[in-house]
Motif scaffolding. Structure first.
Motif, PDB file in Angstrom:
ATOM      1  N   LYS A  38       0.820  -1.214   0.000  1.00  0.00           N
ATOM      2  CA  LYS A  38       0.000   0.000   0.000  1.00  0.00           C
ATOM      3  C   LYS A  38       0.852   1.263   0.000  1.00  0.00           C
ATOM      4  O   LYS A  38       0.330   2.358  -0.065  1.00  0.00           O
ATOM      5  CB  LYS A  38      -0.885   0.019   1.246  1.00  0.00           C
ATOM      6  N   VAL A  39       2.175   1.114   0.076  1.00  0.00           N
ATOM      7  CA  VAL A  39       3.067   2.249   0.249  1.00  0.00           C
ATOM      8  C   VAL A  39       3.570   2.739  -1.111  1.00  0.00           C
ATOM      9  O   VAL A  39       4.060   1.954  -1.921  1.00  0.00           O
ATOM     10  CB  VAL A  39       4.259   1.869   1.156  1.00  0.00           C
ATOM     11  N   ASP A  40       3.455   4.035  -1.322  1.00  0.00           N
ATOM     12  CA  ASP A  40       3.895   4.655  -2.565  1.00  0.00           C
ATOM     13  C   ASP A  40       5.424   4.674  -2.635  1.00  0.00           C
ATOM     14  O   ASP A  40       6.110   4.834  -1.629  1.00  0.00           O
ATOM     15  CB  ASP A  40       3.351   6.084  -2.620  1.00  0.00           C
ATOM     16  N   TYR A  41       5.973   4.519  -3.838  1.00  0.00           N
ATOM     17  CA  TYR A  41       7.424   4.508  -4.008  1.00  0.00           C
ATOM     18  C   TYR A  41       8.076   5.853  -3.646  1.00  0.00           C
ATOM     19  O   TYR A  41       9.220   5.894  -3.234  1.00  0.00           O
ATOM     20  CB  TYR A  41       7.797   4.138  -5.446  1.00  0.00           C
ATOM     21  N   THR A  42       7.347   6.934  -3.820  1.00  0.00           N
ATOM     22  CA  THR A  42       7.903   8.234  -3.459  1.00  0.00           C
ATOM     23  C   THR A  42       8.186   8.316  -1.963  1.00  0.00           C
ATOM     24  O   THR A  42       9.233   8.811  -1.545  1.00  0.00           O
ATOM     25  CB  THR A  42       6.933   9.353  -3.868  1.00  0.00           C
ATOM     26  N   LEU A  43       7.270   7.803  -1.160  1.00  0.00           N
ATOM     27  CA  LEU A  43       7.472   7.789   0.289  1.00  0.00           C
ATOM     28  C   LEU A  43       8.651   6.892   0.665  1.00  0.00           C
ATOM     29  O   LEU A  43       9.480   7.263   1.498  1.00  0.00           O
ATOM     30  CB  LEU A  43       6.196   7.313   0.988  1.00  0.00           C
TER      31      LEU A  43
END
Length: 131
Positions: A38-43
């Motif tokens: 669920k975690v975005d690559y930018t984060l």
């Protein structure tokens, strides 16, 4: 062991290279449209880049040569900063209090980078001794 001018010159060259390639890494992570779970690559990019920069910042005092666990620094600096750094990741899976307040201030003032630096620096200083 005394560090001369050459060590600090190499350190600043390494820091410039880290900033240059770190920005390329951040651009690459921002261009990815996927997510890891669920975690975005930018984060993920923000977290990894800041942590690596914090580890590199710890090299300013010298290369670590001996392992020694320093409990107060680990438990009262590293762990709280690490939890604040991964708070958005945890909030993707578990409902956490004050996430909107946290996200508003972290995104507004680049808090990810600050807590990532403290996490990397605290990690290295709590586990290693430099002479």
């Amino acid at each position: 062991m005394k560090k001369g001018y050459f060590y600090y010159f190499l350190w600043i060259v390494g820091a410039l290279l880290l900033v240059y390639y770190g920005n390329q890494f951040m651009d690459m992570m921002a261009r990815k449209n996927d997510s890891l779970g669920k975690v975005d690559y930018t984060l993920i990019g923000h977290i990894v880049y800041a942590f690596v920069f914090g580890v590199y910042l710890s090299l300013l005092n010298g290369v670590p040569n001996r392992r020694k666990f320093y409990r107060p620094l680990f438990f009262f600096v590293f762990l709280p900063c690490f939890l604040l750094l991964i708070y958005p990741v945890i909030s993707q899976y578990v409902t956490l209090p004050y996430y909107s307040l946290y996200n508003e201030h972290m995104a507004k003032w680049s808090g990810y980078f600050f807590f990532g630096l403290l996490t990397g620096l605290g990690f290295m200083k709590s586990l290693f001794i430099t002479k």
